[in-house]
Design a protein around this motif. Sequence first.
Motif, mmCIF file in Angstrom:
data_model
loop_
_atom_site.group_PDB
_atom_site.id
_atom_site.type_symbol
_atom_site.label_atom_id
_atom_site.label_comp_id
_atom_site.label_asym_id
_atom_site.label_seq_id
_atom_site.Cartn_x
_atom_site.Cartn_y
_atom_site.Cartn_z
ATOM 1 N N MET A 185 0.829 -1.216 0.000
ATOM 2 C CA MET A 185 0.000 0.000 0.000
ATOM 3 C C MET A 185 0.858 1.259 0.000
ATOM 4 S SD MET A 185 -3.118 -0.919 -0.314
ATOM 5 C CE MET A 185 -3.943 0.621 0.031
ATOM 6 N N HIS A 186 1.898 1.282 0.827
ATOM 7 C CA HIS A 186 2.736 2.476 0.885
ATOM 8 C C HIS A 186 3.559 2.651 -0.397
ATOM 9 C CE1 HIS A 186 1.743 4.121 4.770
ATOM 10 N NE2 HIS A 186 1.584 2.870 5.183
ATOM 11 N N THR A 187 3.920 1.550 -1.035
ATOM 12 C CA THR A 187 4.587 1.641 -2.337
ATOM 13 C C THR A 187 3.638 2.261 -3.362
ATOM 14 O OG1 THR A 187 5.962 -0.286 -1.852
ATOM 15 C CG2 THR A 187 5.710 0.315 -4.170
ATOM 16 N N LEU A 188 2.386 1.830 -3.346
ATOM 17 C CA LEU A 188 1.394 2.389 -4.274
ATOM 18 C C LEU A 188 1.110 3.861 -3.968
ATOM 19 C CD1 LEU A 188 -1.027 -0.662 -4.500
ATOM 20 C CD2 LEU A 188 0.540 0.159 -6.273
ATOM 21 N N PHE A 189 1.072 4.227 -2.683
ATOM 22 C CA PHE A 189 0.857 5.633 -2.325
ATOM 23 C C PHE A 189 2.001 6.495 -2.860
ATOM 24 C CE2 PHE A 189 -1.394 4.065 1.780
ATOM 25 C CZ PHE A 189 -2.556 3.811 1.072
ATOM 26 N N ALA A 190 3.228 5.995 -2.746
ATOM 27 C CA ALA A 190 4.383 6.741 -3.258
ATOM 28 C C ALA A 190 4.292 6.890 -4.778
ATOM 29 C CB ALA A 190 5.681 6.036 -2.863
ATOM 30 N N LEU A 191 3.841 5.833 -5.455
ATOM 31 C CA LEU A 191 3.675 5.918 -6.909
ATOM 32 C C LEU A 191 2.588 6.917 -7.290
ATOM 33 C CD1 LEU A 191 3.987 2.132 -7.820
ATOM 34 C CD2 LEU A 191 5.650 3.944 -8.288
ATOM 35 N N GLU A 192 1.565 7.007 -6.467
ATOM 36 C CA GLU A 192 0.529 8.006 -6.709
ATOM 37 C C GLU A 192 1.118 9.409 -6.620
ATOM 38 O OE1 GLU A 192 -3.962 9.002 -5.155
ATOM 39 O OE2 GLU A 192 -2.497 8.326 -3.663
ATOM 40 N N ASP A 193 1.925 9.642 -5.593
ATOM 41 C CA ASP A 193 2.527 10.963 -5.395
ATOM 42 C C ASP A 193 3.532 11.316 -6.488
ATOM 43 O OD1 ASP A 193 1.080 11.229 -3.062
ATOM 44 O OD2 ASP A 193 2.758 10.624 -1.761
ATOM 45 N N LEU A 194 4.369 10.356 -6.847
ATOM 46 C CA LEU A 194 5.462 10.637 -7.772
ATOM 47 C C LEU A 194 5.075 10.544 -9.244
ATOM 48 C CD1 LEU A 194 8.288 8.685 -5.928
ATOM 49 C CD2 LEU A 194 7.997 11.169 -6.036
ATOM 50 N N TYR A 195 4.139 9.664 -9.568
ATOM 51 C CA TYR A 195 3.876 9.357 -10.975
ATOM 52 C C TYR A 195 2.420 9.504 -11.396
ATOM 53 C CZ TYR A 195 8.587 7.473 -10.892
ATOM 54 O OH TYR A 195 9.945 7.325 -10.775
ATOM 55 N N ASP A 196 1.598 10.079 -10.547
ATOM 56 C CA ASP A 196 0.196 10.296 -10.888
ATOM 57 C C ASP A 196 -0.559 8.986 -11.083
ATOM 58 O OD1 ASP A 196 -1.967 12.017 -11.256
ATOM 59 O OD2 ASP A 196 -1.673 12.129 -13.418
ATOM 60 N N LEU A 197 -0.188 7.938 -10.326
ATOM 61 C CA LEU A 197 -0.903 6.671 -10.369
ATOM 62 C C LEU A 197 -2.292 6.877 -9.779
ATOM 63 C CD1 LEU A 197 -0.466 3.582 -10.975
ATOM 64 C CD2 LEU A 197 -0.077 3.351 -8.514
ATOM 65 N N LYS A 198 -3.297 6.323 -10.427
ATOM 66 C CA LYS A 198 -4.683 6.451 -9.973
ATOM 67 C C LYS A 198 -5.279 5.070 -9.755
ATOM 68 C CE LYS A 198 -4.794 10.921 -10.526
ATOM 69 N NZ LYS A 198 -4.362 11.666 -9.393
ATOM 70 N N ILE A 199 -6.184 4.975 -8.795
ATOM 71 C CA ILE A 199 -6.875 3.719 -8.524
ATOM 72 C C ILE A 199 -8.346 3.896 -8.867
ATOM 73 C CG2 ILE A 199 -7.273 4.292 -6.095
ATOM 74 C CD1 ILE A 199 -6.794 1.225 -5.555
ATOM 75 N N ASP A 200 -8.959 2.814 -9.382
ATOM 76 C CA ASP A 200 -10.355 2.862 -9.782
ATOM 77 C C ASP A 200 -10.997 1.516 -9.463
ATOM 78 O OD1 ASP A 200 -12.686 3.861 -10.895
ATOM 79 O OD2 ASP A 200 -12.094 3.434 -12.955
ATOM 80 N N SER A 201 -12.283 1.536 -9.233
ATOM 81 C CA SER A 201 -13.043 0.315 -8.978
ATOM 82 C C SER A 201 -14.218 0.284 -9.940
ATOM 83 C CB SER A 201 -13.538 0.302 -7.525
ATOM 84 O OG SER A 201 -14.363 -0.803 -7.312
ATOM 85 N N THR A 202 -14.285 -0.789 -10.727
ATOM 86 C CA THR A 202 -15.381 -0.966 -11.681
ATOM 87 C C THR A 202 -15.837 -2.409 -11.643
ATOM 88 O OG1 THR A 202 -14.328 0.678 -13.116
ATOM 89 C CG2 THR A 202 -16.063 -0.654 -14.096
ATOM 90 N N ASP A 203 -17.120 -2.611 -11.475
ATOM 91 C CA ASP A 203 -17.710 -3.952 -11.474
ATOM 92 C C ASP A 203 -16.994 -4.898 -10.508
ATOM 93 O OD1 ASP A 203 -19.582 -3.197 -13.416
ATOM 94 O OD2 ASP A 203 -18.174 -3.667 -15.045
ATOM 95 N N GLY A 204 -16.624 -4.383 -9.351
ATOM 96 C CA GLY A 204 -15.995 -5.217 -8.328
ATOM 97 C C GLY A 204 -14.539 -5.550 -8.569
ATOM 98 N N GLU A 205 -13.923 -4.926 -9.574
ATOM 99 C CA GLU A 205 -12.500 -5.149 -9.838
ATOM 100 C C GLU A 205 -11.745 -3.840 -9.661
ATOM 101 O OE1 GLU A 205 -12.842 -8.843 -12.969
ATOM 102 O OE2 GLU A 205 -11.631 -7.127 -13.515
ATOM 103 N N ILE A 206 -10.519 -3.961 -9.215
ATOM 104 C CA ILE A 206 -9.656 -2.798 -9.013
ATOM 105 C C ILE A 206 -8.705 -2.680 -10.199
ATOM 106 C CG2 ILE A 206 -7.818 -1.824 -7.564
ATOM 107 C CD1 ILE A 206 -10.494 -1.821 -6.163
ATOM 108 N N SER A 207 -8.508 -1.464 -10.667
ATOM 109 C CA SER A 207 -7.507 -1.234 -11.710
ATOM 110 C C SER A 207 -6.664 -0.032 -11.314
ATOM 111 C CB SER A 207 -8.172 -1.007 -13.070
ATOM 112 O OG SER A 207 -8.997 0.134 -13.036
#
Length: 170
Positions: free
Chosen positions: A77-99
């Motif tokens: 989770m903290h690796t993903l948070f850092a990627l969000e901060d540094l690289y504009d990584l976004k998380i989305d939920s559609t039809d019960g799946e995460i992308s």
Amino acid sequence: MGIGERIKYIRNLRGMTQKYLGLLIGFPDRAADIRIAQYETGNRSPKADITSQIASVLGVSPQALDVPNIDTEDGIMHTLFALEDLYDLKIDSTDGEISLKLGKGKGTKSAELFSRLLSWADVAEKYKKGEISLDEYDNWRYNYPANDNSQRKVSVPSAGLMDWIKEGLK
């Protein structure tokens, strides 16, 4: 997966014993398997020069062995948070799946990562279609970026160059 687990995983992919790997990197016969076992179990951490030697013998990049600590869900989770901060990584939920999506809008760092991920997607697609073997796919991943032959290069002109071009077009 820590460095020891990565060494063991790739060593097993290569069909090597601990002793054989230890001998190839120069450990004495009576200690070769013991040293590799210590690394693989996490009882001992290889120094950078030993990591490079192990990587060379296994035919992978040292970075393929030295993976960030993602052994726990919190670490991931903290690796993903850092990627969000540094690289504009976004998380989305559609039809019960995460992308996860990588935006293009955070400058050259984000654009470069976007380009690299496109290269990975291209190679993964070739593997899925049967155009390359699992060995070829693993070779690309474990030796990245040395085996990245993609022509996808992102270049962002400097502000000064852009001003110069705009002046020239007036």
